[in-house]
Design a protein around this motif. Structure first.
Motif, mmCIF file in Angstrom:
data_model
loop_
_atom_site.group_PDB
_atom_site.id
_atom_site.type_symbol
_atom_site.label_atom_id
_atom_site.label_comp_id
_atom_site.label_asym_id
_atom_site.label_seq_id
_atom_site.Cartn_x
_atom_site.Cartn_y
_atom_site.Cartn_z
ATOM 1 N N ASP A 330 2.285 7.001 -8.293
ATOM 2 C CA ASP A 330 1.774 8.141 -7.992
ATOM 3 C C ASP A 330 2.540 9.433 -7.859
ATOM 4 O OD1 ASP A 330 -0.661 6.939 -8.413
ATOM 5 O OD2 ASP A 330 -0.901 6.433 -6.412
ATOM 6 N N ARG A 331 3.970 9.029 -7.533
ATOM 7 C CA ARG A 331 4.975 10.054 -7.239
ATOM 8 C C ARG A 331 5.429 10.721 -8.312
ATOM 9 N NH1 ARG A 331 7.319 6.252 -2.573
ATOM 10 N NH2 ARG A 331 5.757 6.414 -1.243
ATOM 11 N N LEU A 332 5.327 10.419 -9.509
ATOM 12 C CA LEU A 332 5.918 10.537 -10.741
ATOM 13 C C LEU A 332 4.800 11.191 -11.662
ATOM 14 C CD1 LEU A 332 8.518 7.610 -11.040
ATOM 15 C CD2 LEU A 332 9.261 9.970 -10.698
ATOM 16 N N PRO A 333 4.055 12.185 -11.480
ATOM 17 C CA PRO A 333 2.976 12.432 -12.238
ATOM 18 C C PRO A 333 3.373 13.024 -13.566
ATOM 19 C CG PRO A 333 3.277 13.931 -10.499
ATOM 20 C CD PRO A 333 4.128 12.982 -10.317
ATOM 21 N N TYR A 334 4.544 13.804 -13.906
ATOM 22 C CA TYR A 334 5.058 14.235 -14.946
ATOM 23 C C TYR A 334 5.379 13.019 -16.116
ATOM 24 C CZ TYR A 334 6.685 17.154 -19.126
ATOM 25 O OH TYR A 334 6.812 17.618 -20.301
ATOM 26 N N LEU A 335 6.228 12.226 -15.528
ATOM 27 C CA LEU A 335 6.331 10.938 -16.300
ATOM 28 C C LEU A 335 5.361 10.156 -16.527
ATOM 29 C CD1 LEU A 335 8.956 9.621 -17.406
ATOM 30 C CD2 LEU A 335 9.053 8.279 -15.302
ATOM 31 N N THR A 336 4.362 10.105 -15.980
ATOM 32 C CA THR A 336 3.030 9.437 -16.327
ATOM 33 C C THR A 336 2.432 10.160 -17.443
ATOM 34 O OG1 THR A 336 2.744 8.683 -14.106
ATOM 35 C CG2 THR A 336 0.920 8.503 -15.597
ATOM 36 N N GLN A 337 2.587 11.579 -17.482
ATOM 37 C CA GLN A 337 1.875 12.490 -18.479
ATOM 38 C C GLN A 337 2.521 12.271 -19.513
ATOM 39 O OE1 GLN A 337 1.083 15.951 -15.286
ATOM 40 N NE2 GLN A 337 1.753 16.504 -17.263
ATOM 41 N N VAL A 338 3.961 12.101 -19.690
ATOM 42 C CA VAL A 338 4.782 11.764 -20.818
ATOM 43 C C VAL A 338 4.323 10.529 -21.587
ATOM 44 C CG1 VAL A 338 7.105 11.040 -21.708
ATOM 45 C CG2 VAL A 338 6.819 13.218 -20.333
ATOM 46 N N LEU A 339 4.140 9.489 -20.818
ATOM 47 C CA LEU A 339 3.563 8.266 -21.277
ATOM 48 C C LEU A 339 2.465 8.274 -21.944
ATOM 49 C CD1 LEU A 339 4.169 5.130 -21.460
ATOM 50 C CD2 LEU A 339 3.195 5.026 -19.149
ATOM 51 N N LYS A 340 1.296 9.042 -21.250
ATOM 52 C CA LYS A 340 0.211 9.013 -21.686
ATOM 53 C C LYS A 340 -0.062 9.720 -23.169
ATOM 54 C CE LYS A 340 -2.694 8.831 -17.323
ATOM 55 N NZ LYS A 340 -3.882 9.523 -16.475
ATOM 56 N N GLU A 341 0.852 10.836 -23.379
ATOM 57 C CA GLU A 341 0.868 11.609 -24.380
ATOM 58 C C GLU A 341 1.341 10.799 -25.684
ATOM 59 O OE1 GLU A 341 0.676 15.287 -26.887
ATOM 60 O OE2 GLU A 341 -0.629 14.084 -25.794
ATOM 61 N N ALA A 342 2.404 10.121 -25.274
ATOM 62 C CA ALA A 342 2.990 8.994 -26.144
ATOM 63 C C ALA A 342 1.923 8.236 -26.794
ATOM 64 C CB ALA A 342 4.240 8.551 -25.542
ATOM 65 N N MET A 343 1.182 7.627 -25.636
ATOM 66 C CA MET A 343 0.049 6.618 -25.933
ATOM 67 C C MET A 343 -1.063 7.341 -26.805
ATOM 68 S SD MET A 343 0.153 4.826 -22.315
ATOM 69 C CE MET A 343 -1.093 3.576 -22.574
ATOM 70 N N ARG A 344 -1.060 8.644 -26.642
ATOM 71 C CA ARG A 344 -2.261 9.216 -27.586
ATOM 72 C C ARG A 344 -1.696 9.460 -29.172
ATOM 73 N NH1 ARG A 344 -3.022 14.255 -30.042
ATOM 74 N NH2 ARG A 344 -0.963 15.127 -29.188
ATOM 75 N N LEU A 345 -0.423 10.073 -29.148
ATOM 76 C CA LEU A 345 0.049 9.866 -30.564
ATOM 77 C C LEU A 345 0.319 8.722 -31.075
ATOM 78 C CD1 LEU A 345 2.491 12.889 -30.064
ATOM 79 C CD2 LEU A 345 0.395 13.064 -31.613
ATOM 80 N N TYR A 346 0.742 7.830 -30.476
ATOM 81 C CA TYR A 346 1.122 6.314 -30.815
ATOM 82 C C TYR A 346 0.443 5.382 -30.116
ATOM 83 C CZ TYR A 346 4.616 8.867 -33.590
ATOM 84 O OH TYR A 346 5.190 9.659 -34.414
#
Length: 474
Positions: A330-346
């Protein structure tokens, strides 16, 4: 009477499902075999949110009803989930190869398995696996220090990391005995399952064809190593977990020991065959999906250095030099957003199949009984209604405010409804910890700027995904 009248009225007002044009004899068979993901995207672009695709010669022709809107996906996976079952040919081939585990089981079998397994995937239990993930990530980073040319294939590297992490969590000290077997046998089995699952006619598995013999040998080796470890766990100290019922932190007990000890008055316990089936499904679903998310997160950041720097700055501020743990998720929100966006595209599962039991109205169209229904995260995750400029990599799509504005099923990499992936918290935990440790140590620059992919049981890369790496600050 009122319900019958409503159903009749709905059927009368439902729109006809448009059909994707194909060849006169084989329909879209050649297109689906050459590029199924591109074919689904074209179907959506040309015909909208519900499209019918035919493939194969007359008499052996498959009729696929594709549902691409978030609203339609929600109906199939959630609000009408009981009417859309895992009864298609691909799921049956997975059952025949890997058994009737949590991914493929249905009805009371599924409910019983889910009740037995659920306590092993509570947040507290899963958080206890963070140390194992961090340890395997550290081993991967150490191996990169010996890279002679400073180039790594992130697809291959993340597959090894994810496999070792899930094998360690499943098998504990027996990880070395299983990784080589899984790495060697799984590709043979998945290729065999897909070939049979998409073929209109198959010879019996017992016939001594080269393909049958290769698959049988791979399955025998995979079954053997799993059965050996299961037998050891059945006779080992894992029964303490059954006696105490304590959750613990997960460091001392591997997941297989806990599965072997899982029991309840209502559901009894897993027998040896059921344990092997659960283990095989966890190995398949637990490493290929996470590896896909990790490899594309790294590759996308390698192509967007300014976003890579932003993620690394967050990691440095939150972690400093310490090893990340579960509390850091929960302390790394931007890194989590990166992961979710990668999972969106791939998305690791780019295509999901179901079969309808009875006729149903989905997104304003009537889907007949017995229809093979295709949901494609690959397409829905690129739907311009929910994702402006959909091919652009933009982690800020996943700020809390942006997520709140979208329909629930505009993004569904873990499925949804009553069959949502039980391991999604583990996947996110593993991915964020691994990404944080990797990006803190290394900078990435893409060597292969475009990566071709195809839809298998999970998303497959068709070539290398090489990145040039260098130590941060070097």
């Amino acid at each position: 009477m009122a319900a019958t009248e409503a159903a009749r009225t709905g059927a009368e007002t439902a729109k006809e499902i448009p059909r994707l044009a194909g060849a006169p004899l084989l329909g879209s068979l050649a297109d689906l075999r050459a590029d199924s993901l591109g074919t689904y995207l074209r179907a959506h672009h040309e015909h909208g949110d519900v499209v019918r695709i035919t493939a194969g010669p007359p008499g052996l022709r498959a009729e696929l009803t594709c549902v691409f809107s978030a609203e339609g996906v929600q109906q199939v996976l959630a609000s009408q989930a009981a009417n859309f079952r895992k009864d298609n040919a691909v799921y049956q081939e997975v059952r025949d190869a890997l058994g009737n585990g949590l991914l493929t089981s249905q009805d009371e079998d599924y409910l019983r398995q889910r009740r037995l397994v659920q306590p092993l995937f509570t947040k507290r239990r899963v958080d206890g696996y963070a140390e194992a993930v961090a340890s395997e990530t550290a081993s991967t980073l150490s191996s990169w220090e010996r890279s002679t040319d400073g180039i790594v294939d992130v697809s291959d590297e993340m597959m090894v990391l994810a496999l070792r992490a899930v094998a360690r969590i499943l098998f504990g000290a027996d990880v070395e005995a299983t990784v080589d077997v899984v790495d060697r046998c799984f590709p043979v089995i998945t290729e065999y399952v897909l070939r049979r699952g998409y073929s209109p006619v198959n010879v019996p598995r017992t016939w001594p064809t080269p393909g049958n013999k290769r698959a049988a040998a791979a399955l025998e080796e995979l079954y053997g190593v799993c059965d050996k470890i299961v037998a050891e766990r059945r006779g080992g100290p894992a029964a303490d977990a059954r006696a105490t019922g304590a959750e613990g932190k997960g460091e001392a007990e591997d997941l297989l020991s806990l599965l072997a000890a899982a029991t309840s008055t209502q559901d009894a316990e897993f027998d040896a065959t059921e344990l092997r089936e659960q283990v095989l499904i966890f190995l398949l679903a637990g490493h290929e999906t996470t590896a896909t998310s990790l490899s594309f997160s790294l590759h996308l950041l390698a192509r967007h250095p300014e976003l890579q720097d932003r993620a690394r700055a967050e990691i440095a501020e939150v972690l400093g030099d310490r090893t990340p743990g579960a509390a850091d998720l929960d302390r790394l929100p931007y890194l989590t957003q990166v992961l979710k966006e990668a999972m969106r595209l791939y998305p690791a599962a780019p295509v999901i199949g179901r079969r309808s039991v009875a006729a149903a109205e989905v997104d304003g169209h009537t889907i007949p009984a017995g229809a093979d229904v295709i949901l494609a995260p690959w397409v829905t995750h690129r739907h311009p209604r929910y994702w402006p400029d959909p091919e652009r990599f933009d982690p800020d799509r996943f700020t809390p405010e942006a997520e709140a504005e979208r329909p629930r099923y505009a993004w569904f990499p873990f499925g949804g409804g009553p069959r949502a992936c039980i391991g999604q918290h583990f996947s996110m935990l593993e991915s964020v910890i691994a990404l944080a440790m990797i990006l803190r140590e290394y900078e990435f620059e893409a060597v292969d700027t475009e990566i071709a992919v195809s839809a298998g049981i999970t998303l497959n890369t068709l070539g290398p995904a090489r990145c040039r790496i260098r130590r941060v600050g070097a």
